[in-house]
Write an enzyme that holds these catalytic residues in place. Structure first.
Site, mmCIF file in Angstrom:
data_model
loop_
_atom_site.group_PDB
_atom_site.id
_atom_site.type_symbol
_atom_site.label_atom_id
_atom_site.label_comp_id
_atom_site.label_asym_id
_atom_site.label_seq_id
_atom_site.Cartn_x
_atom_site.Cartn_y
_atom_site.Cartn_z
ATOM 1 N N ASP A 45 45.788 -34.398 -38.136
ATOM 2 C CA ASP A 45 46.570 -34.610 -36.927
ATOM 3 C C ASP A 45 47.188 -33.482 -36.330
ATOM 4 O O ASP A 45 47.177 -33.188 -35.027
ATOM 5 C CB ASP A 45 47.702 -35.668 -37.185
ATOM 6 C CG ASP A 45 47.055 -37.218 -37.529
ATOM 7 O OD1 ASP A 45 46.474 -37.820 -36.782
ATOM 8 O OD2 ASP A 45 47.522 -37.664 -38.630
ATOM 9 N N THR A 46 47.453 -32.625 -37.082
ATOM 10 C CA THR A 46 48.362 -31.601 -36.393
ATOM 11 C C THR A 46 47.366 -30.524 -35.878
ATOM 12 O O THR A 46 47.705 -29.827 -34.784
ATOM 13 C CB THR A 46 49.202 -30.512 -37.600
ATOM 14 O OG1 THR A 46 48.309 -30.620 -38.821
ATOM 15 C CG2 THR A 46 50.546 -31.633 -38.003
#
Length: 236
Positions: A166-167
């Site tokens: 996600d990051t």
């Protein structure tokens, strides 16, 4: 702050979209987070709570303003379009097609703001055979090759310990948004949308991508080493 005066509308939830907006907010952007009525962003209740609210929420949502808006209603959609008309960046991480169903897709929003930069984060991108599948960091990290590398060669793949799929996608989204903002200012052209896939963001940081040429892949061990690729369908 370098992004002072930049207006961002955040439509995402949980991690990838909100993390990207949070990075922009840390550098001075004015971020308005749109949350659904009643329960808001699920991250508010995610993992460790403090006084009924997630500690993760406090960290990721600092420097933002937040309102509730029913994006499924005609009135909510009209309000959102008016907010987008005054924005520089929109960030969303719904499954592809969701915003289009509400009349809030890229073509709809660029009609009210031709210089808009729109970041769209999803599991597999806005096009292609997997676009309708739900995207999760765990799957993206596997498909991108990351989960094959850490851990031990005689055990199942391991998680890195954080939602890095996600990051990583958030970081690519922020880079794309800043480039898209520069683009219309540099040559007077229309805005752009940035299509970020979780699995592509993971794959992009894998250091050796020569499997098709050499038949070798990185594998877990005491140090990063090249090993022959396993047969299709074989375990680790």
């Amino acid at each position: 702050m370098p992004l002072e005066g930049v207006r961002v509308v955040e439509l995402g939830s949980l991690i990838a979209g909100p993390y990207a907006a949070g990075l922009l907010a840390q550098f001075g952007a004015d971020v308005l987070k749109i949350e659904p009525p009643q329960d808001g962003d699920p991250l508010r209740r995610w993992r460790k709570l403090h006084d009924g609210t997630s500690l993760w929420w406090y960290g990721q949502s600092r420097n933002k303003k937040s309102i509730t808006l029913d994006r499924r209603s005609a009135a909510g959609q009209e309000i959102l379009r008016s907010l987008v008309a005054e924005a520089d960046i929109v960030i969303e991480n719904f499954r592809p097609g969701t915003l289009e169903k509400w009349g809030l897709g890229w073509e709809d929003l660029r009609a009210v703001n031709p210089t808009l930069a729109m970041v769209r984060v999803s599991g597999y991108g806005q096009t292609g055979p997997y676009k309708d599948r739900p995207g999760f960091a765990a799957i993206a990290e596997s498909m991108g090759g990351l989960r094959y590398v850490p851990g031990y060669p005689d055990r199942s793949p391991v998680r890195s310990g954080v939602s890095i799929g996600d990051t990583l996608a958030s970081l690519y989204g922020v880079i794309g948004a800043l480039l898209a903002m520069h683009h219309p200012r540099a040559n007077g052209s229309d805005g752009q949308f940035i299509d970020v896939a979780l699995y592509e963001s993971v794959f992009a940081v894998m250091e050796i991508v020569g499997h098709d040429v050499s038949g070798q892949v990185l594998k877990a061990g005491k140090r990063s080493e090249l090993h022959p690729a396993p047969p299709v369908g074989a375990g680790r």
